[in-house]
Design a protein around this motif. Structure first.
Motif, PDB file in Angstrom:
ATOM      1  N   ALA A  60       0.830  -1.210   0.000  1.00 39.77           N
ATOM      2  CA  ALA A  60       0.000   0.000   0.000  1.00 39.77           C
ATOM      3  C   ALA A  60       0.863   1.258   0.000  1.00 39.77           C
TER       4      ALA A  60
ATOM      5  N   THR B  48      -6.471   0.042   0.923  1.00 40.65           N
ATOM      6  CA  THR B  48      -6.199   0.405   2.321  1.00 40.65           C
ATOM      7  C   THR B  48      -7.075  -0.390   3.283  1.00 40.65           C
TER       8      THR B  48
ATOM      9  N   TRP C 168      -6.299   4.607   7.048  1.00 39.53           N
ATOM     10  CA  TRP C 168      -5.101   3.866   6.637  1.00 39.53           C
ATOM     11  C   TRP C 168      -4.111   3.879   7.789  1.00 39.53           C
TER      12      TRP C 168
END
Length: 258
Positions: free
Chosen positions: A41, A92, A196
């Motif tokens: 990510a 996320t 996140w």
């Protein structure tokens, strides 16, 4: 500072390939970041932050060199922005690796189709405008999930359908700016809202991102020129080769060879 110079070279080389063939900046940059131990990510967010700048410069080059089909550009950009936003939110939230086998299989098939078209020199076709939006939606989603799926999905599909490689590359690269901007904005929103949890990695790799930006900006002005002057058959073979190499690399990673 060493990271800056390393990623400047990575960004320059990746953008030269991306500008000429309509793909590979995200794939190459993400691969190097992952090799440095950056989480998926974080790698995707870092690459898209850099691409906001490089795709803007590349889009300008393709527009000046008249490589863009503006009728396809609008639905492609709108669909890509929507798909990219959804993909960034999903990345996320869940493990994006679940989708990689399907993406790899698709790329393998399209790579062989493109090579076949270049070999047979099949008749050129205009990509249907009504399919540009859905294609952009899928391409934007894969781009956010994989950190570089826009070109392999969108450019590959357009070239594979018989569209002029120069127009496919120019149109996809120009629309990509809006996709990367949307994905970056989604990552930023996830960071600011606390959605996140591992976002601090982006700050830790700031010099790498700056290197990618500078290297990409130095190479971006050549994008439209290369796509304009290169022979169609060479571009088609080039796109097919990059797609197959990308799919092969991903397959090796999926099976634990790399």
């Amino acid at each position: 500072m060493q990271d800056f110079w390393i990623f400047l070279l990575v960004g320059f080389g990746a953008q030269i390939v991306d500008g000429a063939l309509g793909m590979a900046y995200g794939v190459i940059s993400s691969t190097v970041l992952l090799a440095f131990g950056v989480p998926p990510a974080t790698a995707s967010a870092s690459v898209h932050a850099a691409e906001v700048f490089t795709t803007a410069a590349s889009a300008g080059s393709h527009a000046v060199n008249k490589n863009v089909n503006w009728g396809l550009f609008v639905p492609l950009a709108l669909g890509g922005a929507l798909g990219g936003g959804i993909g960034a939110f999903v990345l996320t939230s869940i493990d994006g690796d679940l989708l990689k086998p399907w993406i790899t299989a698709y790329l393998s098939i399209m790579g062989f189709v493109i090579i076949w078209r270049a070999t047979k020199q099949t008749r050129e076709r205009i990509f249907p405008t009504k399919l540009a939006g859905p294609l952009g939606l899928v391409g934007g989603f894969f781009d956010a999930i994989g950190g570089g799926g826009w070109g392999p999905t969108v450019t590959t599909t357009m070239v594979g359908s018989g569209q002029d490689p120069r127009v496919s590359i120019g149109t996809a690269n120009t629309a990509e700016f809006f996709v990367t901007a949307t994905i970056s904005a989604t990552f930023l929103a996830a960071l600011l809202t606390g959605h996140w949890q591992q976002a601090d990695g982006v700050v830790n790799h700031a010099m790498s991102v700056v290197g990618l930006i500078v290297g990409g900006l130095l190479a971006a002005p050549f994008a439209g020129i290369i796509a304009r002057i290169a022979p169609k058959r060479v571009l088609t073979y080039g796109v097919g080769a990059v797609v197959l190499l990308s799919a092969g690399y991903q397959a090796l990673r999926l099976f634990g060879v790399l």
